[in-house]
Design an enzyme around this catalytic site. Structure first.
Site, short mmCIF file in Angstrom:
data_model
loop_
_atom_site.label_atom_id
_atom_site.label_comp_id
_atom_site.label_asym_id
_atom_site.label_seq_id
_atom_site.Cartn_x
_atom_site.Cartn_y
_atom_site.Cartn_z
N ALA A 125 67.58 30.24 6.30
CA ALA A 125 68.47 29.99 7.43
C ALA A 125 68.19 30.87 8.63
CB ALA A 125 69.92 30.16 6.99
N LYS A 174 64.32 8.86 15.05
CA LYS A 174 64.36 8.63 16.49
C LYS A 174 64.81 7.21 16.80
CE LYS A 174 61.08 12.15 18.01
NZ LYS A 174 62.04 12.84 18.89
N HIS A 233 53.98 11.90 10.87
CA HIS A 233 54.56 11.18 12.00
C HIS A 233 53.78 9.90 12.33
CE1 HIS A 233 57.02 14.60 12.35
NE2 HIS A 233 56.36 15.28 13.27
N LYS A 273 54.73 -4.70 29.46
CA LYS A 273 53.93 -4.80 30.68
C LYS A 273 53.42 -6.23 30.84
CE LYS A 273 50.99 -1.53 31.47
NZ LYS A 273 49.90 -0.54 31.26
#
Length: 577
Positions: free
Chosen positions: A21, A213, A273, A410
């Protein structure tokens, strides 16, 4: 935002034990996240926080330290639009800190000793039981152990926790931070050890913050909730996929240079990731939204990814640039270090949907900007009528996670006006969501951290956003042969200046896939941000020529053109990646 705690969980006591911690991860990320959940009343009312670490804190000195962290944390406000140092926020912090207690560890970092005889863990158990005794009406006593610890001490700590600290009248869950091993062999050994210790898979939460996320969650919805995307999402229509992770600071700037030199950018970022993002982009539609169905499909696609060939890889280290020393110039890094700070990999998924589509994975430190995004580029239009025009850009889905979350498409459109000029344009797909975020920010409500979603999932026992043991092994299988070659110095290590785009050899590697790296000016700004609107309006009004006498139709056309891009401005904004 995460859903409030379910009624059943609210009636149960919860102890969150943070092991390590006093480290940077716990102090800067985890504790502010726990406080944010508390301030928004997303934690069960009967919650206790226990910090466990080697620092010579008392409970009061740890609370004082946390107070300083929370008061200065920009995204940990109170529950109402007050200033960070306002009275209400102070009261909220006081209430949160009352449930925190510190237990000093003795030797779990040391490489010797019998943890099962370590009375520190006995003290930890005593603290847990004392906190749980405060809630006699609780229907269950649940425990979460968050290991913010070095990977090499996990086996000892987990063995002792299993023997001494597991709860008897509720769930006990363990959260594991990356790295989950250093290669395929170590990952398999770690998983086997966890199984031998008696941990069930539903107790283990291998956390990858990217999976929490907003954009990563939106990717799943975007793919499988929109009919028009289904026929496009395959090798016939998609030319390539880029998954990019760029950081503008060096490995030492976060105080973790020793750790990074043992890992490198591939182990630290690509293996978790970027491969998790690849799995979400490329997986087939799951049978349901259950955690196992989603992870089954991710596993299937990871198994189809071919082992990376050295000729499809570019790795590098940053050198001196912009007043910043090079990687190997740091005193903690050996002069002969072969640890890459940059990597670009081109991988192929050998299945019916994706075979032949290059997936370009790029990650690096000491680069020119902070940016994390997924760019899905479509193939050119067959028999393109506008091939001779000044501008011709491919359609591209952009899912940006950093610096600000964006989702847009796009497209090429005609510039309003009398001529036939085509210009790039962006179709905002996250505008309402972004407006809602700006509205909350103006009210003093903090942006949601990925950690918050993941912590709520752990409390509720939802594992869809966590890595399963077989997913972990499948990801390491892809990269381990390459890592062995890099560690043996059998892969060329290129250099690039700190603050640059990376090695020039990486640009050649990407160009060899046929990728057309064309971006517009808006690719470099947060497209949903309304703060840019006044500047754009001023730019249009400044550049608009005087309105000539015209018919009503021509007048209407001129009014339309006020909202278009200036032709010269558009041509100047196009740049090669």
């Amino acid at each position: 935002m995460p859903l409030p705690v379910e009624n059943g969980v609210r009636e149960e006591a919860l102890a969150i034990v943070v092991l390590g911690a006093n480290g940077n991860l716990a102090t800067k990320k985890l504790m502010p996240t726990i406080y944010n959940l508390f301030a928004q009343r997303f934690l069960p009312p009967m919650t206790s926080i226990v910090g466990y670490g080697r620092k010579d804190y008392t409970t009061q000195t740890w609370r004082d330290h946390l107070r300083g962290v929370l008061v200065n944390d920009p995204v940990s406000p109170g529950t109402k639009p007050t200033t960070r140092k306002g009275d209400e926020t102070d009261r909220t912090i006081d209430a949160a800190l009352k449930g925190c207690e510190w237990v000093r560890a003795s030797q779990y970092y040391a490489g010797s000793g019998d943890d099962e005889d370590d009375d520190t863990f006995d003290n930890l158990l005593e603290v847990l039981e004392r906190h749980e005794a405060k809630f006699p009406t609780a229907k269950a006593y649940n425990r979460i152990f968050y290991l913010a610890l070095p990977y090499d001490v996990w086996p000892k700590v987990l063995r002792t926790l299993k023997v001494k600290c597991m709860g008897n009248t509720g769930f006990s869950r363990v959260v594991l931070e990356k790295p989950f091993g250093t290669d395929l062999g170590s990952a398999l050994k770690l998983n086997a050890n966890l199984s031998q210790m008696g941990y069930a898979e539903n107790q283990l939460y291998r956390i990858d913050r990217y999976l929490g996320k907003e954009i990563m969650e939106n990717l799943l919805v975007m793919r499988f909730a929109n009919r028009f995307l289904s026929p496009l999402w395959n090798r016939d229509n998609i030319k390539d996929v880029q998954i990019i992770f760029k950081e503008p600071f060096g490995a030492e700037d976060q105080g973790r240079i020793t750790y990074f030199d043992q890992q490198g950018i591939i182990r630290d970022v690509v293996q978790n990731h970027l491969l998790q993002a690849l799995a979400l982009v490329a997986m087939e539609k799951p049978a349901s939204l259950s955690e196992d169905d989603i992870r089954d499909e991710k596993l299937k696609v990871l198994k189809c990814v071919q082992i990376v060939e050295p000729k499809k890889v570019c790795v590098g280290q940053y050198t001196y640039g912009k007043g910043h020393r090079g990687y190997i110039d740091h005193p903690s890094v050996p002069d002969d270090s072969v640890t890459p700070t940059f990597a670009m990999l081109v991988v192929n998924i050998r299945n019916e949907r994706w075979d032949g589509v290059p997936f370009i994975l790029k990650a690096g430190k000491g680069l020119n900007e902070k940016r994390s995004e997924i760019r899905i580029q479509l193939r050119e239009v067959p028999g393109d009528l506008f091939a001779g025009e000044d501008f011709q850009g491919p359609n591209e889905f952009v899912l940006r996670m950093q610096p600000e979350e964006e989702l847009y498409l796009k497209m090429t459109i005609k510039k309003p006006g009398l001529g036939m000029h085509i210009v790039p344009s962006e179709m905002q797909l996250s505008d309402k969501w972004r407006q809602n975020q700006y509205k909350k920010s103006a009210m003093g409500i903090s942006p949601r951290r990925a950690f918050e979603r993941l912590m709520m999932d752990i409390i509720h026992g939802q594992q869809a956003h966590f890595v399963r043991h077989d997913e972990l092994a499948a990801a390491w299988r892809i990269l381990t042969p390459l890592l062995d070659l890099i560690d043996a110095n059998k892969v060329p290590m290129y250099t690039y200046k700190y603050g640059s785009r990376g090695p020039v050899e990486a640009e050649a590697l990407r160009a060899g896939t046929g990728h057309r790296g064309i971006v517009t000016k808006k690719d470099g700004v947060p497209l949903g941000s309304t703060e840019h609107l006044p500047n754009l309006q001023a730019q249009f009004l400044r550049k608009r020529p005087p309105r000539p006498p015209s018919s009503s139709n021509l007048g209407h056309m001129n009014r339309t053109s006020r909202l278009s891009f200036d032709e010269d401005d558009t041509s100047e904004s196009i740049q090669r990646l």
